[in-house]
Design an enzyme around this catalytic site. Structure first.
Site, PDB file in Angstrom:
ATOM      1  N   GLY A 235     -20.249 -16.409  20.609  1.00 28.58           N
ATOM      2  CA  GLY A 235     -19.643 -17.426  19.748  1.00 28.58           C
ATOM      3  C   GLY A 235     -18.466 -18.123  20.412  1.00 28.58           C
ATOM      4  O   GLY A 235     -18.353 -19.352  20.367  1.00 28.58           O
ATOM      5  N   ASP A 295     -11.942 -10.984  24.884  1.00 29.55           N
ATOM      6  CA  ASP A 295     -12.019 -10.623  23.469  1.00 29.55           C
ATOM      7  C   ASP A 295     -12.327  -9.131  23.446  1.00 29.55           C
ATOM      8  O   ASP A 295     -13.476  -8.713  23.431  1.00 29.55           O
ATOM      9  CB  ASP A 295     -13.108 -11.436  22.774  1.00 29.55           C
ATOM     10  CG  ASP A 295     -13.147 -11.195  21.271  1.00 29.55           C
ATOM     11  OD1 ASP A 295     -12.248 -10.496  20.754  1.00 29.55           O
ATOM     12  OD2 ASP A 295     -14.080 -11.687  20.619  1.00 29.55           O
ATOM     13  N   CYS A 348      -9.705  -8.769  17.243  1.00 30.64           N
ATOM     14  CA  CYS A 348      -9.814  -9.015  15.805  1.00 30.64           C
ATOM     15  C   CYS A 348      -9.197  -7.826  15.067  1.00 30.64           C
ATOM     16  O   CYS A 348      -9.791  -7.249  14.163  1.00 30.64           O
ATOM     17  CB  CYS A 348     -11.253  -9.261  15.374  1.00 30.64           C
ATOM     18  SG  CYS A 348     -12.413  -7.939  15.779  1.00 30.64           S
TER      19      CYS A 348
END
Length: 414
Positions: A235, A295, A348
């Site tokens: 993504g 990430d 996250c």
């Protein structure tokens, strides 16, 4: 299916998930075995299951037990449902309520301890309070609700206004979100997105608002050499491609290549050019990147609205293993940044030990790197919980190393 039958199905699924079956596997198994259930039935049952998982402890406390029946009985009560009409015991409806269940439902939820009332594991209490500060209760209360559906307009294919028109023609009503350029918040019919022409033609991508903001803050630009170091499903890779306007060199790598299996098709749909790196190719890459985005694997505490099962699977041992892993990954990724290039570290997670503490540890271990700032986002900003820290590599004397030959496995969208 009747409302009572949907409730019974969701109760049984929740029991299976609480016993250890992964939620998606349980829902797929049920759907395959329940051909009588239409799309609206499957959607309703899914919503009940995930609502129950988000509020497992508070609803279980109110319902009198952490079982599928107790959790969803409390959910129905809080939704103002007519319990006697739902719990009839007729057909596929749940059996009637017992006196003990009615007594439990009469309790005041405000009387529950904070980890129960706000639905998080006991062992995270101190970490969450220290990390969130004054936002502790508002953030965790927001985690009770379903996450909004956000879209990123793919500027390789279209523009925001055109995407809105095409979505509307297929019944999806969306509005621009002010936090990020080209971000849309779906207001009506979010389940129609995946069947819409805007999605199938690559005009929009499903992507959380905070995730979009993280990529935007990385400042990828046309002509750069960029590496998405822990690419997963891709993504952020595709968002980087749009920021680069299709010009430059964009690479994606993940320690588990299977996580990237859908990325080639996604890139083709988006009109993006991406190079998938095998482990050996990534190792041989050298310090050639203008930007490396990491990430990193993390606790996922910022994504509890979307993946509520994760907060109940997380253990203290899991949490203890993340920080050293994140430090190792960040140090490894830094080796691929060219002199004067930038390194972006994202999670996250809501927890400072995975966020600010890891950025501080990297800065201490690399005193010649320059911090470029941090970004913290959460549900109070409109999206998932995300953290981003950026660093600039030191400028070396002389020329930066030349880029190696194009790796195998490259593909181009059309």
């Amino acid at each position: 299916m009747t409302p009572g039958a949907r409730l019974s199905a969701a109760m049984a699924l929740l029991d299976a998930i609480l016993a250890g079956e992964p939620s998606e596997r349980a829902l797929t198994r049920w759907a395959r075995a329940s051909r009588f259930a239409g799309s609206k039935d499957r959607a309703a049952v899914r919503d009940l299951v995930f609502d129950g998982l988000r509020r497992r402890r508070s609803l279980g406390w109110l319902g009198g037990a952490e079982t599928g029946r107790a959790i969803l009985t409390a959910h129905a009560a809080l939704e103002g449902a007519d319990l006697d009409a739902l719990f009839t015991g007729e057909g596929f409806d749940p059996p009637p309520l017992t006196e003990a269940e009615r007594a439990a439902l009469a309790r005041d939820p405000a009387g529950a301890p904070d980890p129960v009332r706000l639905d998080y594991p006991d062992f995270l209490d101190a970490s969450l309070r220290a990390s969130l500060g004054a936002d502790f209760e508002p953030v965790l209360a927001a985690m009770h609700d379903r996450a909004p559906v956000d879209l990123r307009v793919n500027t390789l294919k279209t523009n925001l206004n055109a995407a809105l028109v095409v979505l509307a023609r297929d019944g999806v009503q969306a509005v621009p979100h002010p936090l990020v350029a080209n971000a849309l918040r779906v207001r009506d019919n979010p389940r129609l997105v995946s069947a819409s022409r805007a999605y199938s033609q690559g005009m929009v991508e499903l992507q959380d608002l905070s995730s979009q903001a993280v990529v935007a803050a990385c400042a990828a630009a046309p002509g750069m050499t960029v590496l998405d170091y822990c690419a997963g499903g891709g993504g952020k890779t595709l968002a980087l491609a749009a920021a680069m306007q299709g010009r430059g060199r964009l690479m994606a790598w993940d320690v588990n290549p299977r996580r990237m299996k859908d990325l080639p098709e996604r890139a083709r749909r988006a009109g993006a050019e991406v190079q998938l790196l095998a482990n050996a190719e990534r190792s041989a890459l050298g310090p050639v990147c203008d930007l490396v985005l990491v990430d990193a694997p993390c606790s996922g505490t910022g994504a509890w609205r979307r993946k509520p099962e994760g907060k109940w699977r997380l253990t203290p041992q899991d949490l203890a293993e993340f920080a050293p892993l994140q430090d190792r990954i960040l140090a490894q990724a830094a080796r691929h940044v060219r002199p004067g290039g930038s390194l972006a570290y994202a999670t996250c997670s809501l927890l400072a030990d995975e966020n600010e503490a890891r950025a501080a540890a990297f800065a201490a271990a690399h005193p010649d790197w320059t911090p470029l700032g941090e970004l913290r986002l959460g549900p109070l900003d409109g999206g998932d919980g995300f953290y981003l820290a950026r660093f600039a590599a030191p400028k070396a004397r002389g020329r930066a190393p030349a880029a190696p030959a194009q790796p195998r496995g490259a593909f181009r969208g059309s």
